[in-house]
Write an enzyme that holds these catalytic residues in place. Structure first.
Site, PDB file in Angstrom:
ATOM      1  N   GLN A  36       0.476  -1.141   0.275  1.00  0.00           N
ATOM      2  CA  GLN A  36       0.016  -0.189   0.121  1.00  0.00           C
ATOM      3  C   GLN A  36       1.180   1.546   0.235  1.00  0.00           C
ATOM      4  O   GLN A  36       2.380   1.219   0.578  1.00  0.00           O
ATOM      5  CB  GLN A  36      -1.281   0.280   1.747  1.00  0.00           C
ATOM      6  N   HIS A  51       2.082   6.918  15.255  1.00  0.00           N
ATOM      7  CA  HIS A  51       1.315   6.282  14.506  1.00  0.00           C
ATOM      8  C   HIS A  51       1.712   5.278  14.864  1.00  0.00           C
ATOM      9  O   HIS A  51       3.246   5.489  14.813  1.00  0.00           O
ATOM     10  CB  HIS A  51       0.377   6.765  13.558  1.00  0.00           C
ATOM     11  N   LYS A  61       7.424   0.292   6.705  1.00  0.00           N
ATOM     12  CA  LYS A  61       7.521   2.074   5.899  1.00  0.00           C
ATOM     13  C   LYS A  61       8.287   2.288   5.560  1.00  0.00           C
ATOM     14  O   LYS A  61       9.224   2.073   6.148  1.00  0.00           O
ATOM     15  CB  LYS A  61       6.232   3.026   7.121  1.00  0.00           C
ATOM     16  N   HIS A 108       5.568   6.101  14.347  1.00  0.00           N
ATOM     17  CA  HIS A 108       6.690   7.600  13.431  1.00  0.00           C
ATOM     18  C   HIS A 108       5.315   8.572  13.644  1.00  0.00           C
ATOM     19  O   HIS A 108       4.056   8.574  13.545  1.00  0.00           O
ATOM     20  CB  HIS A 108       6.214   6.440  12.272  1.00  0.00           C
ATOM     21  N   TYR A 121       3.828   6.919   1.289  1.00  0.00           N
ATOM     22  CA  TYR A 121       5.246   6.264   2.454  1.00  0.00           C
ATOM     23  C   TYR A 121       4.383   4.882   1.718  1.00  0.00           C
ATOM     24  O   TYR A 121       3.334   5.049   1.310  1.00  0.00           O
ATOM     25  CB  TYR A 121       4.998   5.859   3.633  1.00  0.00           C
ATOM     26  N   GLU A 132      -5.072   0.586  15.072  1.00  0.00           N
ATOM     27  CA  GLU A 132      -4.922   2.091  15.299  1.00  0.00           C
ATOM     28  C   GLU A 132      -3.859   2.260  16.537  1.00  0.00           C
ATOM     29  O   GLU A 132      -4.362   1.503  17.712  1.00  0.00           O
ATOM     30  CB  GLU A 132      -5.846   2.678  14.285  1.00  0.00           C
ATOM     31  N   ASP A 159      -4.833  13.148  17.583  1.00  0.00           N
ATOM     32  CA  ASP A 159      -4.127  13.022  18.054  1.00  0.00           C
ATOM     33  C   ASP A 159      -3.630  13.447  18.928  1.00  0.00           C
ATOM     34  O   ASP A 159      -2.493  13.478  19.521  1.00  0.00           O
ATOM     35  CB  ASP A 159      -2.674  13.355  17.054  1.00  0.00           C
TER      36      ASP A 159
END
Length: 176
Positions: A36, A51, A61, A108, A121, A132, A159
């Site tokens: 992805q 995250h 990533k 990250h 990314y 998550e 966040d």
């Protein structure tokens, strides 16, 4: 983590570089199959993170800034790791062409240092909302200098709700 520096060929017309070569990337990292690609556009002061995706949906990533400039940060969240709770910070920009490979088990985030930044990314696993997780990007105990004055920080509501590192229960174990 691995910082990837592509070979850039410049002349009067501009520049050319391979932004990703599986052969070269595998030599540097041992191999990752990306599934992805994601892209974001943000303005100065935006901070995204910190995250991660919890197992079994964890993600490695490869990140880069294709326009503008960001401070990119990865924090080791693998319990038992000799670098648990420590971070790596690298400025990524369209000018330096650097990329950062972030393995599974790291949180990250990034801060936008230019007027606008476009950030890309590649991920080795798909996004699953139920997996998550995050750590407060403003947690001063992590010792991260985000290079953004406090009055200029722009965060999503999500966040602002992540726990401080001291209250965080990591789903990752070192060596697994």
């Amino acid at each position: 983590m691995v910082v990837v520096r592509p070979r850039v060929f410049e002349d009067a017309r501009g520049y050319f570089f391979e932004s990703y070569s599986k052969r070269e990337f595998d030599r540097a990292t041992g191999g990752v199959d990306f599934v992805q690609d994601n892209q974001s556009r943000s303005v100065r002061g935006v901070m995204r993170g910190l995250h991660f995706q919890a197992p079994p949906y964890a993600q490695a990533k490869l990140v880069r800034c294709v326009s503008g400039r960001v401070l990119d940060v990865a924090v080791d969240i693998r319990r038992g790791s000799p670098t648990f709770g420590r971070h790596v910070a690298v400025e990524l920009s369209e000018d330096n062409g650097l990329q950062l490979f972030i393995p599974r088990g790291f949180a990250h985030g990034f801060a936008v240092l230019s007027d606008v930044a476009v950030f890309q990314y590649k991920c080795d696993n798909y996004y699953y909302p139920e997996a998550e997780g995050g750590i407060s990007i403003l947690d001063t105990s992590l010792g991260i200098d985000w290079k953004i004055p406090a009055g200029e920080v722009v965060l999503s509501e999500k966040d602002t709700r992540h726990p401080l590192f001291k209250d965080f229960k990591s789903p990752f174990d070192y060596g697994l």
